[in-house]
Design a protein around this motif. Structure first.
Motif, short mmCIF file in Angstrom:
data_model
loop_
_atom_site.label_atom_id
_atom_site.label_comp_id
_atom_site.label_asym_id
_atom_site.label_seq_id
_atom_site.Cartn_x
_atom_site.Cartn_y
_atom_site.Cartn_z
N ILE A 145 -6.25 -9.12 4.35
CA ILE A 145 -4.94 -9.44 3.80
C ILE A 145 -3.84 -9.16 4.82
O ILE A 145 -2.93 -9.97 5.02
CB ILE A 145 -4.69 -8.62 2.51
CG1 ILE A 145 -5.70 -9.04 1.43
CG2 ILE A 145 -3.26 -8.81 2.02
CD1 ILE A 145 -5.62 -8.22 0.16
N THR B 42 -10.36 -11.38 -1.93
CA THR B 42 -9.82 -10.03 -2.07
C THR B 42 -9.17 -9.75 -3.42
O THR B 42 -8.76 -8.62 -3.69
CB THR B 42 -8.79 -9.75 -0.96
OG1 THR B 42 -7.74 -10.74 -1.02
CG2 THR B 42 -9.44 -9.79 0.41
N SER C 120 -8.12 3.74 -4.83
CA SER C 120 -9.46 3.19 -4.65
C SER C 120 -10.54 4.26 -4.73
O SER C 120 -11.71 3.97 -5.00
CB SER C 120 -9.56 2.48 -3.29
OG SER C 120 -9.42 3.41 -2.22
N SER D 299 -11.72 -4.33 3.62
CA SER D 299 -11.46 -5.57 2.89
C SER D 299 -9.98 -5.91 2.90
O SER D 299 -9.59 -7.08 3.07
CB SER D 299 -11.95 -5.43 1.44
OG SER D 299 -13.33 -5.15 1.40
N TRP D 300 -9.13 -4.89 2.72
CA TRP D 300 -7.69 -5.13 2.71
C TRP D 300 -7.20 -5.56 4.10
O TRP D 300 -6.14 -6.17 4.23
CB TRP D 300 -6.95 -3.89 2.25
CG TRP D 300 -5.55 -4.19 1.77
CD1 TRP D 300 -4.42 -4.22 2.52
CD2 TRP D 300 -5.14 -4.53 0.44
NE1 TRP D 300 -3.32 -4.55 1.75
CE2 TRP D 300 -3.74 -4.74 0.47
CE3 TRP D 300 -5.82 -4.67 -0.77
CZ2 TRP D 300 -3.02 -5.09 -0.67
CZ3 TRP D 300 -5.11 -5.00 -1.91
CH2 TRP D 300 -3.72 -5.22 -1.84
N LEU E 36 -10.11 -6.62 -5.42
CA LEU E 36 -9.60 -5.33 -4.96
C LEU E 36 -8.38 -4.90 -5.77
O LEU E 36 -8.18 -3.70 -6.03
CB LEU E 36 -9.20 -5.41 -3.48
CG LEU E 36 -10.30 -5.63 -2.45
CD1 LEU E 36 -9.68 -5.76 -1.07
CD2 LEU E 36 -11.29 -4.47 -2.48
N LEU F 3 0.82 -1.21 0.00
CA LEU F 3 0.00 0.00 0.00
C LEU F 3 0.85 1.26 0.00
O LEU F 3 0.43 2.32 -0.48
CB LEU F 3 -0.93 0.01 1.22
CG LEU F 3 -1.94 -1.13 1.33
CD1 LEU F 3 -2.75 -0.99 2.60
CD2 LEU F 3 -2.85 -1.18 0.12
#
Length: 358
Positions: A279, A155, A257, A275-276, A158, A29
């Motif tokens: 992960i 995921t 996003s 959602s991330w 995404l 990220l």
């Protein structure tokens, strides 16, 4: 030797996604922010070159696993270096994964407080994160493998959702190719290497795979898939935001996003962060499992439950020192290169001794 019971085996597919899960998490990220300052529009090329590190580690693991398919690196370290030196090297390996774990948990805490839960204190968030991940880790490698596989498929959209908004930017942001210069591309590749840390988990989990003939192909698939995802995320982030915007955002891929416009969803970034989170929590869980696995080797006569209770307060306290994101990145920017150097020397030495002594 790994004494495998029913919940201590991995299918080749679970093995792939577990290995991928250690490398793909929080770092991706923020990586575009760091990388564009070095290799600019060619950052995606640097990312591809940086994959040489996990590829090297996986090739060494493949070689060692052919000789000792049922023994992990903790056993081999003592076998070839002796109990004293081998134990010291294993301890350094333990410290390495401990650093990885509280680095990710503190970073995730900072991310969550900025985007979704600023009303929660770092301590409360870290307690929740540590409790959930440590409990999941205690369920065994098979549960972790299943979790990694499920989370990957859930995921995956995404990562590729930006495809639906390609018309909102221009390919000119990525031109000219090789315009940053070869030296900057190589410098950027070194920076990318640090984002692939976690691949070292291979040396601790390959004995768990139920089909030893699949260690080679599964390891290479995990590295290739991870590298592809990294390259894509760097590529698409620069494509959308150009160098200027990407270099100013602490979490540039998260900003990407915001471009996605989905009917009936007012704040997609909020949904993206939630959602991330799966992960990132998966990554922390794997790291906790590895930490406990190494500790078990040191504390063979201790009940594993006691080990979990022993490290619980430690894993809560350490991340609290890095609740400032800029300070966290500066610290790990200095420490992670040392862990990479150690890993290369450590696994290369094991492979060399396996080759020499048989």
């Amino acid at each position: 030797m790994i004494n495998k019971i029913k919940n201590d085996i991995l299918t080749p597919s679970q093995f792939i996604f577990t290995v991928l899960g250690t490398m793909l998490g929080l770092g991706i990220l923020s990586l575009p922010n760091t990388l564009v300052k070095i290799s600019q529009q060619d950052s995606w090329i640097s990312t591809a070159l940086g994959a040489v590190y996990p590829l090297y580690i996986s090739l060494i693991c493949i070689y060692v696993s052919k000789k000792y398919p049922n023994h992990n690196i903790l056993f081999l370290s003592k076998k070839y270096f002796g109990n004293f030196l081998g134990s010291i090297l294993n301890l350094l390996f333990l410290i390495q994964f401990t650093i990885y774990s509280f680095g990710v948990s503190s970073g995730y805490t900072n991310l969550t407080r900025v985007f979704t839960a600023e009303f929660l204190t770092p301590l409360k968030l870290i307690i929740v994160i540590t409790t959930v991940c440590l409990y999941t880790a205690s369920k065994g490698i098979q549960v972790i493998g299943k979790m990694c596989e499920i989370i990957f498929y859930i995921t995956l959209p995404l990562i590729f959702l930006p495809l639906f908004a390609l018309n909102k930017s221009s390919i000119l942001n990525l031109l000219p190719i090789f315009g940053s210069g070869l030296s900057n591309i190589l410098k950027g590749s070194i920076e990318t290497v640090f984002s692939y840390t976690g691949i070292e988990v291979l040396f601790l989990i390959y004995p768990y795979i139920n089909d030893k003939n699949k260690i080679k192909i599964s390891s290479l698939k995990a590295v290739s898939l991870t590298a592809f995802i990294y390259i894509w995320i760097i590529f698409i982030t620069i494509y959308y935001f150009s160098l200027d915007v990407t270099s100013k955002s602490l979490w540039p891929f998260l900003s990407a996003s915001e471009i996605i416009d989905i009917p009936l969803i007012n704040n997609f970034r909020y949904l993206f962060v939630l959602s991330w989170s799966f992960i990132i929590l998966k990554t922390i869980t794997i790291q906790y499992f590895i930490v406990v696995t190494i500790l078990k080797d040191f504390m063979k006569k201790t009940n594993p439950k006691k080990i979990y209770f022993f490290i619980y307060p430690i894993l809560i306290c350490l991340p609290l020192f890095f609740t400032n994101e800029v300070m966290r990145r500066n610290f790990f920017g200095k420490v992670i290169p040392l862990t990479v150097i150690f890993s290369i020397i450590y696994v290369s030495s094991i492979a060399l001794l396996v080759r020499i002594k048989g």
